[in-house]
Design a protein around this motif. Structure first.
Motif, PDB file in Angstrom:
ATOM      1  N   VAL A 163      -0.204 -18.526  13.641  1.00  0.00           N
ATOM      2  CA  VAL A 163       0.201 -18.151  12.289  1.00  0.00           C
ATOM      3  C   VAL A 163      -0.351 -16.768  11.977  1.00  0.00           C
ATOM      4  CG1 VAL A 163       0.321 -20.548  11.457  1.00  0.00           C
ATOM      5  CG2 VAL A 163      -1.831 -19.262  11.248  1.00  0.00           C
ATOM      6  N   VAL A 164       0.117 -16.203  10.892  1.00  0.00           N
ATOM      7  CA  VAL A 164      -0.388 -14.903  10.441  1.00  0.00           C
ATOM      8  C   VAL A 164      -1.781 -15.092   9.840  1.00  0.00           C
ATOM      9  CG1 VAL A 164      -0.024 -13.013   8.799  1.00  0.00           C
ATOM     10  CG2 VAL A 164       1.918 -13.986  10.058  1.00  0.00           C
ATOM     11  N   ASP A 165      -2.692 -14.188  10.143  1.00  0.00           N
ATOM     12  CA  ASP A 165      -4.052 -14.241   9.593  1.00  0.00           C
ATOM     13  C   ASP A 165      -4.070 -13.570   8.222  1.00  0.00           C
ATOM     14  OD1 ASP A 165      -6.711 -14.351   9.042  1.00  0.00           O
ATOM     15  OD2 ASP A 165      -7.355 -12.982  10.641  1.00  0.00           O
ATOM     16  N   CYS A 166      -3.840 -14.358   7.187  1.00  0.00           N
ATOM     17  CA  CYS A 166      -3.767 -13.817   5.823  1.00  0.00           C
ATOM     18  C   CYS A 166      -5.117 -13.342   5.304  1.00  0.00           C
ATOM     19  CB  CYS A 166      -3.172 -14.853   4.878  1.00  0.00           C
ATOM     20  SG  CYS A 166      -1.434 -15.234   5.207  1.00  0.00           S
ATOM     21  N   ASN A 167      -6.201 -13.723   5.975  1.00  0.00           N
ATOM     22  CA  ASN A 167      -7.520 -13.223   5.589  1.00  0.00           C
ATOM     23  C   ASN A 167      -7.565 -11.695   5.596  1.00  0.00           C
ATOM     24  OD1 ASN A 167      -9.744 -15.620   5.636  1.00  0.00           O
ATOM     25  ND2 ASN A 167      -8.124 -16.033   7.111  1.00  0.00           N
TER      26      ASN A 167
ATOM     27  N   LYS B 151       7.908 -18.764  10.422  1.00  0.00           N
ATOM     28  CA  LYS B 151       9.287 -19.071  10.021  1.00  0.00           C
ATOM     29  C   LYS B 151       9.498 -18.845   8.528  1.00  0.00           C
ATOM     30  CE  LYS B 151      10.744 -22.283  13.641  1.00  0.00           C
ATOM     31  NZ  LYS B 151      11.239 -23.652  13.938  1.00  0.00           N
ATOM     32  N   MET B 152       8.516 -19.229   7.723  1.00  0.00           N
ATOM     33  CA  MET B 152       8.639 -19.038   6.272  1.00  0.00           C
ATOM     34  C   MET B 152       8.629 -17.553   5.921  1.00  0.00           C
ATOM     35  SD  MET B 152       6.262 -22.152   4.820  1.00  0.00           S
ATOM     36  CE  MET B 152       6.583 -21.721   3.112  1.00  0.00           C
ATOM     37  N   ARG B 153       7.874 -16.754   6.666  1.00  0.00           N
ATOM     38  CA  ARG B 153       7.838 -15.310   6.385  1.00  0.00           C
ATOM     39  C   ARG B 153       9.179 -14.658   6.688  1.00  0.00           C
ATOM     40  NH1 ARG B 153       2.692 -13.092   5.291  1.00  0.00           N
ATOM     41  NH2 ARG B 153       3.647 -11.029   5.347  1.00  0.00           N
ATOM     42  N   GLN B 154       9.931 -15.220   7.636  1.00  0.00           N
ATOM     43  CA  GLN B 154      11.219 -14.618   7.997  1.00  0.00           C
ATOM     44  C   GLN B 154      12.237 -14.683   6.857  1.00  0.00           C
ATOM     45  OE1 GLN B 154      12.714 -15.455  12.100  1.00  0.00           O
ATOM     46  NE2 GLN B 154      10.746 -16.499  12.365  1.00  0.00           N
ATOM     47  N   VAL B 155      11.972 -15.496   5.841  1.00  0.00           N
ATOM     48  CA  VAL B 155      12.851 -15.541   4.673  1.00  0.00           C
ATOM     49  C   VAL B 155      12.820 -14.197   3.946  1.00  0.00           C
ATOM     50  CG1 VAL B 155      13.221 -16.635   2.420  1.00  0.00           C
ATOM     51  CG2 VAL B 155      12.578 -18.035   4.406  1.00  0.00           C
ATOM     52  N   PHE B 156      11.660 -13.535   3.974  1.00  0.00           N
ATOM     53  CA  PHE B 156      11.552 -12.275   3.213  1.00  0.00           C
ATOM     54  C   PHE B 156      11.123 -11.078   4.055  1.00  0.00           C
ATOM     55  CE2 PHE B 156       7.485 -14.549   2.726  1.00  0.00           C
ATOM     56  CZ  PHE B 156       6.571 -13.596   3.146  1.00  0.00           C
TER      57      PHE B 156
END
Length: 432
Positions: free
Chosen positions: A164-168, A139-144
């Motif tokens: 969640v997205v795997d930022c690794n 949801k936070m990623r959808q801001v950008f």
């Protein structure tokens, strides 16, 4: 992607006494007011209030190294923050593109100077790049970022069992190892304290970056490319990935349970007071994946005695590069992995396949490799011992012969063969 075009500045200080704390925070306040005029402030999560220089001076004058204080000042898109706790200080600044370009030299000089004064770590980077590489919540990623793009990104489960997205998997992901921040971004600072985990010769000799500069006796910065506002260009993203891989960040730490499933460009080994690294290079002495290497740079650093040794050789990998523990009597060669598939959406299937192939599909002529039994021990949390996807692995890896799966009280094991037999032993480790 929606861009803010802000710049993000971070400096971490450690082991400050009362006098150092006051000086750092006075410098912080002067720096902020050089960049912009604060309009609001927040003290320790209180409600936002109008900025009061008098109150700020009162707060700063009363601070001690035992204090725990968070302080934020704001003006439009600009924001500055510090968090003081037990003599350790973290400061951050977010500034608009206009302010950064207008005051670029002041900002660069400020960070250079402050890193000399008990700085542990620092970086300067585009805030959009930071958000892209460090925001795992969908949801936070959808801001950008559009949802269609997010759906294509790698995913894991977090500790709350939420996808969640795997930022690794991202080059600019901030991860912490033994109290040190490890990342890759436009300009990243290191101090001599990092020698506890990374020989600083690795930093000094990193390749394909814009510059590596020593700003003080024990402070270096690496700048990856010229323009921080062009971080999205493929070339610059490539430099960012290459720097992370050369530093071996993802060989040192990950928080997705299984790692990034990529071959290393460098590997680390630690004993009580000694760090050993092996860097892999090709015939042009450029960084290259382990299995393609023809040149090897070995560094051994004794932290206690400050003794550093370096050796560069040309050759080929031997069996011990993959199975370093040798049992001469039992004619066995061993290595081990510690995996935690609980965060994987596929119960670790891709990780099992990657690591099994990685240790089975090696091309070495070392006689010892063909005479000894190679054993790969995989340690899992106890809940996953009965969940090893053996049948699915056999279906996916049809070019490899699997023996029957055998089970014992605290272990399952099977043999694999593709030119060479490897015994895979999967065990669980007890929770402490």
């Amino acid at each position: 992607m929606k861009l803010t075009n802000k710049m993000f500045i971070t400096v971490q200080y450690i082991n400050l006494n009362d006098q150092m704390i006051k000086r750092h925070l006075q410098d912080w306040l002067v720096f902020v007011r050089l960049l912009y005029q604060p309009q609001q402030m927040i003290v320790n999560h209180e409600e936002m209030q109008s900025f009061s220089l008098k109150r700020v001076h009162q707060l700063l004058s009363q601070l001690t190294e035992q204090e725990d204080l968070e302080f934020i000042v704001k003006e439009g898109p600009n924001e500055s923050y510090f968090h003081l706790v037990d003599g350790n200080l973290l400061e951050k600044h977010l500034v608009s593109q206009e302010i950064f370009l207008k005051n670029k030299q002041i900002i660069l000089n400020y960070v250079d100077v402050k890193m000399k004064e008990r700085g542990l770590f620092g970086y300067i980077r585009n805030y959009d790049e930071y958000l892209y590489h460090n925001t795992d919540d969908i949801k936070m990623r959808q801001v950008f970022q559009p949802l269609a793009e997010i759906e294509k990104l790698p995913k894991i489960r977090n500790k709350e069992n939420k996808t969640v997205v795997d930022c690794n998997q991202f080059a600019g992901y901030d991860i912490f190892y033994r109290g040190f921040c490890l990342t890759s971004c436009w300009r990243v600072y290191f101090t001599a304290r990092y020698h506890k985990i990374i020989p600083l010769a690795v930093v000094e000799e990193v390749q394909q970056v814009e510059q590596v500069t020593k700003t003080a006796e024990d402070v270096w910065f690496v700048e990856l490319y010229k323009d921080p506002y062009r971080w999205q260009e493929d070339l610059n993203l490539g430099y960012q990935r290459l720097f992370r891989d050369q530093m071996g960040i993802d060989q040192l730490a990950w928080d997705n349970g299984v790692g990034i499933l990529r071959e290393p460009l460098i590997e680390y080994a630690y004993t009580e007071n000694v760090i050993q690294t092996v860097q892999y290079q090709n015939d042009r002495l450029q960084p290259t994946p382990k299995k393609e290497a023809t040149h090897f740079v070995t560094r051994v650093y004794d932290i206690v005695h400050d003794n550093y040794q370096e050796r560069r050789v040309k050759g080929v990998l031997n069996a011990q590069a993959y199975f370093p523990w040798i049992d001469e009597q039992g004619m066995k060669m061993m290595n081990y992995l510690v995996l935690n598939p609980q965060y994987s959406l596929d119960e670790g299937l891709c990780a099992y396949e990657f690591y099994l192939r990685n240790y089975l599909e090696i091309n070495i002529t070392d006689d010892r490799y063909h005479e000894y039994l190679a054993i790969l021990n995989i340690y899992l949390p106890d809940d996953f011992l009965t969940k090893v996807p053996y049948k699915i692995l056999k279906e996916r890896m049809q070019d490899i012969h699997f023996t029957r799966l055998k089970k014992r009280k605290q272990r399952v094991y099977f043999d694999m063969k593709k030119k060479k037999i490897i015994c895979v032993s999967i065990l669980y480790h007890f929770r402490q």
